[in-house]
Design a protein around this motif. Structure first.
Motif, mmCIF file in Angstrom:
data_model
loop_
_atom_site.group_PDB
_atom_site.id
_atom_site.type_symbol
_atom_site.label_atom_id
_atom_site.label_comp_id
_atom_site.label_asym_id
_atom_site.label_seq_id
_atom_site.Cartn_x
_atom_site.Cartn_y
_atom_site.Cartn_z
ATOM 1 N N PRO A 171 81.448 -29.002 4.737
ATOM 2 C CA PRO A 171 82.253 -28.355 3.998
ATOM 3 C C PRO A 171 81.431 -27.819 2.980
ATOM 4 N N PRO A 172 81.854 -26.915 1.482
ATOM 5 C CA PRO A 172 80.398 -26.439 1.086
ATOM 6 C C PRO A 172 80.525 -27.662 0.452
ATOM 7 N N PHE A 173 79.478 -27.420 -0.408
ATOM 8 C CA PHE A 173 79.127 -28.171 -1.686
ATOM 9 C C PHE A 173 79.806 -27.647 -2.576
ATOM 10 N N LEU A 174 79.526 -26.403 -3.043
ATOM 11 C CA LEU A 174 79.463 -26.054 -4.494
ATOM 12 C C LEU A 174 80.384 -24.252 -4.289
ATOM 13 N N GLY A 175 81.271 -23.935 -4.947
ATOM 14 C CA GLY A 175 81.954 -22.983 -5.338
ATOM 15 C C GLY A 175 81.564 -21.700 -5.995
ATOM 16 N N GLY A 176 82.032 -20.298 -5.481
ATOM 17 C CA GLY A 176 81.347 -19.459 -6.160
ATOM 18 C C GLY A 176 81.554 -18.392 -5.695
ATOM 19 N N PRO A 224 56.396 -22.122 -6.378
ATOM 20 C CA PRO A 224 56.920 -22.302 -7.302
ATOM 21 C C PRO A 224 57.458 -23.670 -7.718
ATOM 22 N N THR A 225 58.095 -24.039 -8.823
ATOM 23 C CA THR A 225 59.509 -24.720 -9.507
ATOM 24 C C THR A 225 60.624 -24.003 -8.652
ATOM 25 N N GLY A 226 61.306 -24.872 -8.815
ATOM 26 C CA GLY A 226 63.221 -23.873 -8.696
ATOM 27 C C GLY A 226 63.283 -24.242 -7.770
ATOM 28 N N ILE A 227 63.030 -24.000 -6.104
ATOM 29 C CA ILE A 227 62.997 -23.244 -4.873
ATOM 30 C C ILE A 227 62.798 -25.020 -3.957
ATOM 31 N N GLY A 228 64.369 -24.908 -2.848
ATOM 32 C CA GLY A 228 63.646 -25.706 -2.152
ATOM 33 C C GLY A 228 64.501 -25.401 -0.536
ATOM 34 N N PHE A 229 63.986 -26.315 -0.408
ATOM 35 C CA PHE A 229 65.117 -25.347 1.182
ATOM 36 C C PHE A 229 66.196 -26.992 2.516
ATOM 37 N N LEU A 230 67.007 -27.170 2.583
ATOM 38 C CA LEU A 230 67.864 -27.505 3.133
ATOM 39 C C LEU A 230 67.740 -27.470 5.303
ATOM 40 N N TYR A 231 66.792 -28.500 5.964
ATOM 41 C CA TYR A 231 67.322 -28.144 7.693
ATOM 42 C C TYR A 231 68.329 -28.408 7.730
ATOM 43 N N GLY A 232 69.264 -28.208 9.021
ATOM 44 C CA GLY A 232 70.128 -29.195 9.000
ATOM 45 C C GLY A 232 70.901 -28.443 10.872
ATOM 46 N N GLN A 279 69.599 -19.873 10.443
ATOM 47 C CA GLN A 279 70.837 -19.847 10.240
ATOM 48 C C GLN A 279 70.693 -21.772 9.740
ATOM 49 N N GLU A 280 70.035 -22.293 10.445
ATOM 50 C CA GLU A 280 69.869 -23.650 10.092
ATOM 51 C C GLU A 280 69.027 -24.147 9.149
ATOM 52 N N ILE A 281 68.358 -22.835 8.013
ATOM 53 C CA ILE A 281 67.816 -23.435 6.507
ATOM 54 C C ILE A 281 68.411 -22.649 5.422
ATOM 55 N N VAL A 282 69.137 -24.189 4.321
ATOM 56 C CA VAL A 282 70.168 -22.979 3.447
ATOM 57 C C VAL A 282 68.273 -23.447 2.094
ATOM 58 N N TYR A 283 68.671 -22.751 1.342
ATOM 59 C CA TYR A 283 67.886 -22.328 0.385
ATOM 60 C C TYR A 283 68.382 -23.620 -0.931
ATOM 61 N N THR A 284 67.970 -23.939 -1.759
ATOM 62 C CA THR A 284 68.193 -24.911 -2.891
ATOM 63 C C THR A 284 67.197 -24.593 -4.180
ATOM 64 N N ARG A 285 68.229 -25.510 -5.185
ATOM 65 C CA ARG A 285 66.546 -25.615 -6.052
ATOM 66 C C ARG A 285 65.456 -26.508 -6.046
ATOM 67 N N ASN A 286 65.650 -27.279 -5.329
ATOM 68 C CA ASN A 286 64.787 -28.331 -4.711
ATOM 69 C C ASN A 286 65.187 -29.553 -4.044
ATOM 70 N N LEU A 319 77.169 -18.936 8.221
ATOM 71 C CA LEU A 319 75.885 -19.956 7.364
ATOM 72 C C LEU A 319 74.388 -19.084 8.120
ATOM 73 N N PRO A 320 73.739 -19.174 6.735
ATOM 74 C CA PRO A 320 73.202 -20.262 5.609
ATOM 75 C C PRO A 320 74.401 -20.282 4.723
ATOM 76 N N HIS A 321 74.793 -18.800 3.945
ATOM 77 C CA HIS A 321 75.454 -18.291 2.618
ATOM 78 C C HIS A 321 76.618 -19.477 2.301
ATOM 79 N N LYS A 322 77.118 -20.293 3.391
ATOM 80 C CA LYS A 322 78.322 -20.508 2.934
ATOM 81 C C LYS A 322 78.067 -22.024 1.931
ATOM 82 N N PHE A 323 77.286 -22.284 1.972
ATOM 83 C CA PHE A 323 76.287 -23.634 0.358
ATOM 84 C C PHE A 323 75.455 -22.722 -0.495
ATOM 85 N N GLU A 324 75.388 -21.354 -0.311
ATOM 86 C CA GLU A 324 74.434 -20.858 -1.450
ATOM 87 C C GLU A 324 75.439 -19.809 -2.233
#
Length: 419
Positions: free
Chosen positions: A252-257, A235-243, A91-98, A274-279
């Motif tokens: 609070p969420p960064f992006l909505g959708g 690959p490109t297009g995938i990174g992560f945030l640990y928190g 749950q401490e791992i959030v997928y990001t683009r980079n 978490l972690p889907h709140k940020f994805e």
């Protein structure tokens, strides 16, 4: 670990990387631009093929077989990331683009909401632009002040200056673990200890360390850490945030959708755990699964073995570069920083780094030339740009020797022109 086992590492793995088997400009490719992006082993490439040929489907939202298989692989990769950096839970791992998006997530979600005028953010002069510009945005919006740690004469993080910059107003510290230009390995554990003693939060940019050495976020005790898949055989297009879990829950969420919600009404919504709140939205599913495959590949080799082998490459690289008196190499030597990266940024007198890179490319040798997204650092070094050769565990000492011989020829060629 024996020297023979270390020496043979590149020989063992090179066949796993199809791209390394080619010729460039009639010469066998020598790929020394790994700090920009790494090459991908067949196992990672095949994981993408398997996903798109066998179970391509959206995750989480479907109850049919393909969706279930995709979801299991996607979330399984998250668990692999968590284990790779020793997070307490996936749950401490959030997928990001980079990694850039991961830093922006923290900047917008934490920085814009928890910082205010009078607060202070400490960065360093060696930061990649991705760990500089988002905090400029935060400072401009909130009124928080930016402070910068300089570089020592040996090209390392000035820990004493950092101590002097810390104060009760310090709310956030964001620093690179390994510099993509200087190659120095910064004392992130001590940085976290000092910052936490002042009540500050700490973000670590681990893009240049994750591919090359074992990382333990619990031992470092950072509040956030960011990584980018494409530098670690993914690959490109995938990174992560640990928190840290409690901190992510406060943000609070960064992006909505879609995907990041629990319940949606016309005038308000509640958010997923978490972690889907940020994805928000459909993620990079195949890329995340391939990131898991890359972690499997690196883990099978062993990060300690990779690090030890690259220390050998670093010693050889610096020994051979010292044979060319026209070169100025930036950053600490391996003797000054035993954990420094297997890269070297350098200049060759009046020869422009782009010209050096072009000449080397004619011999099939790929290096980087420019400011490496560290323009403020280059200004501090009083150079506009540098050439950079960066190794990974599939590189060999023979390839470094080819680099040196081609550099000698290039320096001699340009010397004759300028004389």
């Amino acid at each position: 670990m024996t020297a023979i086992a270390l020496t043979n590492l590149a020989t063992e793995v090179r066949a796993d990387f199809p791209i390394l088997q080619q010729q460039v400009n009639g010469q066998p490719l020598v790929y020394l631009d790994n700090a920009a992006t790494s090459q991908k082993p067949r196992a990672v490439i095949q994981s993408l093929v398997d996903y798109y040929e066998g179970y391509n489907s959206n995750v989480h939202r479907g109850v049919h077989t393909l969706s279930g298989k995709a979801t299991d692989a996607y979330e399984g990769a998250r668990q692999k990331v968590a284990r790779f950096i020793n997070a307490k839970t996936e749950q401490e791992i959030v997928y990001t683009r980079n990694a850039s998006e991961a830093i922006n997530l923290v900047a917008y979600s934490f920085g814009m909401n928890f910082l205010q005028a009078g607060d202070e953010i400490i960065l360093s002069a060696m930061e990649h632009h991705s760990n500089l510009i988002p905090w400029q945005f935060v400072a401009a919006k909130t009124g928080a002040a930016l402070k910068f740690v300089g570089v020592t004469e040996t090209g390392q993080f000035d820990l004493e200056q950092f101590r002097s910059l810390l104060s009760d107003r310090t709310k956030l510290v964001s620093v690179v673990h390994v510099s993509n230009t200087l190659g120095c390995c910064n004392p992130v554990t001590e940085i976290c200890q000092l910052a936490h003693a002042k009540g500050a939060r700490v973000l670590i940019d681990a893009c240049q360390s994750l591919p090359h050495q074992a990382i333990d976020v619990q031992a470092i005790d950072c509040d956030w850490l960011v990584g980018s898949g494409h530098k670690m055989c993914a690959p490109t297009g995938i990174g992560f945030l640990y928190g840290k879990l409690d901190l992510l829950r406060q943000m609070p969420p960064f992006l909505g959708g879609g995907e990041m919600i629990a319940d949606v009404f016309l005038d308000h919504a509640t958010y997923a755990d978490l972690p889907h709140k940020f994805e928000a939205g459909t993620p990079a599913i195949g890329e995340a699964i391939a990131l898991g495959a890359a972690i499997d590949y690196l883990t099978a080799i062993g990060m300690d073995r990779i690090h030890a082998y690259e220390q050998q490459l670093t010693q050889h690289l610096f020994q051979r570069l010292a044979e060319i008196p026209e070169l100025t190499v930036y950053g600490p030597t391996p003797e000054q920083d035993r954990d420094r990266a297997a890269l070297a940024a350098f200049t060759a007198g009046a020869v422009h780094p782009h010209d050096l890179s072009t000449i080397l490319d004619q011999s099939g040798i790929a290096i980087r030339a420019g400011h490496h997204c560290t323009q403020p650092l280059h200004r501090e070094l009083q150079v506009q740009s540098t050439a950079r050769a960066s190794c990974y565990f599939y590189n060999t000492t023979d390839e470094i020797d080819r680099l040196i011989e081609s550099l000698k020829e290039a320096v001699e060629f340009f010397g004759a022109i300028f004389s």
